[in-house]
Write an enzyme that holds these catalytic residues in place. Structure first.
Site, mmCIF file in Angstrom:
data_model
loop_
_atom_site.group_PDB
_atom_site.id
_atom_site.type_symbol
_atom_site.label_atom_id
_atom_site.label_comp_id
_atom_site.label_asym_id
_atom_site.label_seq_id
_atom_site.Cartn_x
_atom_site.Cartn_y
_atom_site.Cartn_z
ATOM 1 N N ASN A 79 0.688 -1.169 -0.029
ATOM 2 C CA ASN A 79 0.114 0.008 -0.031
ATOM 3 C C ASN A 79 0.788 1.202 0.229
ATOM 4 O O ASN A 79 0.373 2.485 0.146
ATOM 5 C CB ASN A 79 -1.021 0.094 1.102
ATOM 6 C CG ASN A 79 -0.290 -0.079 2.669
ATOM 7 O OD1 ASN A 79 0.872 -0.529 2.692
ATOM 8 N ND2 ASN A 79 -1.230 0.443 3.640
ATOM 9 N N CYS A 80 2.156 1.126 -0.079
ATOM 10 C CA CYS A 80 3.071 2.424 -0.089
ATOM 11 C C CYS A 80 3.038 2.780 -1.504
ATOM 12 O O CYS A 80 3.227 2.266 -2.617
ATOM 13 C CB CYS A 80 4.307 1.861 0.166
ATOM 14 S SG CYS A 80 5.697 3.200 -0.076
#
Length: 124
Positions: A17-18
């Site tokens: 999710n970065c």
């Protein structure tokens, strides 16, 4: 510039999710690279691997002091980081404090974070 997407073994380390990891993965895919993804939130990371990266990039670069994880750590934890061993100890406990992504090719760390020009230059 002709890029070489035919590396036998390429691993991208990070968390899914970065946003920086997403940009790097997209760039690699769009340029024909087939990289294995290592989610160190799920699969973990070893002190040995962190120490390898610190030798290549320097512990100050591997420890992400600009991220929310670092900022959320107490001042006592932040002030305890004075060298590579203390930085590695913190990153093992708080793996979101690792700068990401890290790209390894053939077992060697080549890139950290994401910069399109740097990726193109290094992976040609």
């Amino acid at each position: 510039m002709k890029l070489n997407p035919n590396f036998v073994n390429m691993i991208i380390y990070g968390i899914p999710n970065c946003n920086t990891v997403k940009k790097a993965r997209t760039w690699l895919e769009e340029n024909g690279f087939n990289a294995e993804f290592h989610d160190f939130k799920k699969k973990g990371i070893t002190a040995e691997k962190l120490n390898e990266w610190c030798k290549v990039f320097g512990w100050e670069q591997v420890l992400n002091k600009k991220g929310t994880t670092w900022r959320s750590l107490g001042p006592d934890v932040q002030q305890s980081v004075k060298d590579q061993p203390t930085a590695v100890a913190v990153m093992l406990q708080h793996n979101s404090a690792i700068k990401r992504p890290v790209i390894e090719v053939e077992g060697k760390a080549l890139l950290i974070s994401f910069n399109e020009d740097q990726y193109a230059a290094v992976l040609k």
